[in-house]
Design a protein around this motif. Structure first.
Motif, mmCIF file in Angstrom:
data_model
loop_
_atom_site.group_PDB
_atom_site.id
_atom_site.type_symbol
_atom_site.label_atom_id
_atom_site.label_comp_id
_atom_site.label_asym_id
_atom_site.label_seq_id
_atom_site.Cartn_x
_atom_site.Cartn_y
_atom_site.Cartn_z
ATOM 1 N N SER A 13 0.827 -1.198 0.000
ATOM 2 C CA SER A 13 0.000 0.000 0.000
ATOM 3 C C SER A 13 0.869 1.259 0.000
ATOM 4 O O SER A 13 0.594 2.223 -0.729
ATOM 5 N N GLY A 30 0.987 4.023 -2.930
ATOM 6 C CA GLY A 30 0.725 5.416 -2.581
ATOM 7 C C GLY A 30 1.847 6.347 -2.979
ATOM 8 O O GLY A 30 1.615 7.508 -3.330
ATOM 9 N N GLY A 90 -6.434 1.710 1.849
ATOM 10 C CA GLY A 90 -6.461 2.869 0.975
ATOM 11 C C GLY A 90 -6.972 2.573 -0.425
ATOM 12 O O GLY A 90 -7.257 1.433 -0.782
ATOM 13 N N CYS A 91 -7.095 3.639 -1.221
ATOM 14 C CA CYS A 91 -7.621 3.552 -2.593
ATOM 15 C C CYS A 91 -6.466 3.306 -3.555
ATOM 16 O O CYS A 91 -5.850 4.252 -4.050
ATOM 17 N N TYR A 92 -6.167 2.054 -3.818
ATOM 18 C CA TYR A 92 -5.106 1.736 -4.777
ATOM 19 C C TYR A 92 -5.429 0.414 -5.445
ATOM 20 O O TYR A 92 -6.299 -0.335 -5.013
ATOM 21 N N SER A 133 4.084 8.935 0.646
ATOM 22 C CA SER A 133 2.669 8.618 0.459
ATOM 23 C C SER A 133 1.820 9.318 1.510
ATOM 24 O O SER A 133 0.668 8.963 1.705
ATOM 25 N N GLU A 157 -6.982 13.956 -1.483
ATOM 26 C CA GLU A 157 -8.020 13.641 -2.459
ATOM 27 C C GLU A 157 -7.506 13.831 -3.883
ATOM 28 O O GLU A 157 -7.771 13.010 -4.771
ATOM 29 N N HIS A 174 -4.435 13.565 -4.862
ATOM 30 C CA HIS A 174 -3.490 12.461 -5.130
ATOM 31 C C HIS A 174 -4.243 11.175 -5.467
ATOM 32 O O HIS A 174 -3.870 10.457 -6.407
ATOM 33 N N ILE A 175 -5.314 10.896 -4.729
ATOM 34 C CA ILE A 175 -6.105 9.695 -4.994
ATOM 35 C C ILE A 175 -6.736 9.765 -6.389
ATOM 36 O O ILE A 175 -6.776 8.766 -7.114
ATOM 37 N N HIS A 176 -7.214 10.932 -6.763
ATOM 38 C CA HIS A 176 -7.780 11.089 -8.109
ATOM 39 C C HIS A 176 -6.708 10.881 -9.178
ATOM 40 O O HIS A 176 -6.992 10.332 -10.252
ATOM 41 N N GLU A 220 -6.294 7.192 -9.448
ATOM 42 C CA GLU A 220 -7.448 6.590 -10.098
ATOM 43 C C GLU A 220 -7.425 6.820 -11.599
ATOM 44 O O GLU A 220 -7.844 5.957 -12.381
#
Length: 350
Positions: free
Chosen positions: A89, A93, A130-132, A207, A216, A218-220, A223
């Motif tokens: 993760s 990140g 997390g979102c990955y 990360s 947010e 960074h997550i976008h 994605e």
């Protein structure tokens, strides 16, 4: 060059030819030959091999080498991969490329050392927090263990992301002919890496993003590249699917058994075909939907209690009935067993 080679060994040969120059790991059956052969081969090309004190240490060493721009790899099996999840993760990140091999054994817990596919959720669905996403490749032969390892390093650098090679104990341990085509493979430039130069010391590998809006964003960003991979990187193999009434779906060693079942079913008058996902993530949903347009039913076979079948059902969204047949504990079904299951469950449908 053609040679007889074990699947686990083919991975190391491919990694070295792909420019991998660092390996950090801890031995575990049925993946131990990867570490053993890496300890022999990497020093011969000026690379680094280190047996860490644990899988937790190993994955953090992978983080460090990837931060420096080195093509780096690790390998393990179920219990070891469980320990690596936090580090994976962090690597995702921080947008660091690396290759991690999972030679799946029976679980949960210590389970046994026989082949399963029960790490599907852990590897394909992320496993850590997390979102990955992990990009996941599923070889079904010794040749693919080699070829997909080379591809794994290319994809890792292209998307700056961990790439997992998820195989099973059978494919890792079997010996088959392997053809190696010598070619010049160069790793891309990595201006973001921390290499010790004055310029690279300006780079920040991290990360952690403490402000909600910054995290947010960074997550976008992550994605967006995952959506690009979903569009460009799905891979699968079709066998006799053009006129199939029954579509079998399976990966790894199971797909080889299913190919024989397809031949048996057709010999007995039932038009069957096989779709084999090569990328488990991104999952070849589009290709599956296109292939299943004319079939009457789909049967998913796995060495677990039903994991990839969820992705198949989501992809088809109720347009086609989806059956499941699974074995666990290291039991690999014979082709005749699957053929009998198809007739028992689906003959009334078709």
């Amino acid at each position: 060059m053609r040679q007889l080679c074990k699947g686990n060994i083919a991975i190391v040969k491919a990694a070295v030819l792909a420019g991998c120059r660092a390996y950090y790991g801890y031995p575990i059956t049925p993946a131990s030959e990867i570490a053993e052969y890496a300890s022999l081969l990497l020093p011969e090309v000026g690379g680094t091999f280190l047996q860490a004190e644990s899988e937790v240490s190993a994955i953090n060493m992978v983080y460090g080498a990837a931060s420096a721009g080195v093509r780096v790899m690790s390998a393990s099996s179920g219990p070891g991969l469980s320990l690596m999840q936090e580090g994976i993760s962090y690597i995702a990140g921080a947008e660091l490329p690396c290759v991690i091999v999972d030679v799946v054994r029976g679980g949960p817990g210590l389970g046994n050392i026989a082949p399963e596919q029960s790490d599907y959720f852990c590897i394909v669905k992320g496993g850590g927090h997390g979102c990955y996403r992990n990009i996941v490749l599923a070889p079904a032969s010794v040749q693919e263990m080699f070829d997909l390892t080379v591809l794994a390093f290319e994809l890792a650098d292209r998307y700056r992301n961990p790439v997992m090679i998820m195989t099973d104990g059978n494919v890792g341990q079997m010996m088959e002919p392997l053809t190696i085509e010598m070619r010049d493979i160069k790793a891309p430039e990595k201006p973001w890496a921390v290499t010790g130069t004055a310029e690279s010391r300006k780079n920040l590998i991290t990360s952690i993003y403490l402000e909600p809006d910054v995290l947010e964003a960074h997550i976008h960003k992550l994605e967006a590249k995952y959506q690009l991979a979903q569009e460009l990187e799905t891979r699968c193999e079709n066998y006799l699917t053009d006129d199939a009434d029954v579509l079998l779906v399976g990966f790894g060693i199971v797909s080889r058994v299913l190919r024989t079942s397809v031949d048996q079913l057709r010999a007995q008058g039932l038009k069957a075909g096989l779709l084999r996902p090569i990328t488990l993530w991104p999952f070849p949903a589009r290709e599956l939907r296109e292939t299943a347009q004319h079939v009457k039913t789909v049967m998913v076979v796995e060495l677990n209690t039903g994991m990839m079948v969820e992705d198949v059902r989501l992809s088809l969204n109720g347009t086609v009935p989806v059956e499941f047949y699974g074995r666990a504990g290291g039991n690999v079904p014979m082709a005749e067993e699957i053929t009998a299951q198809v007739f028992a469950r689906m003959s009334t449908v078709v």
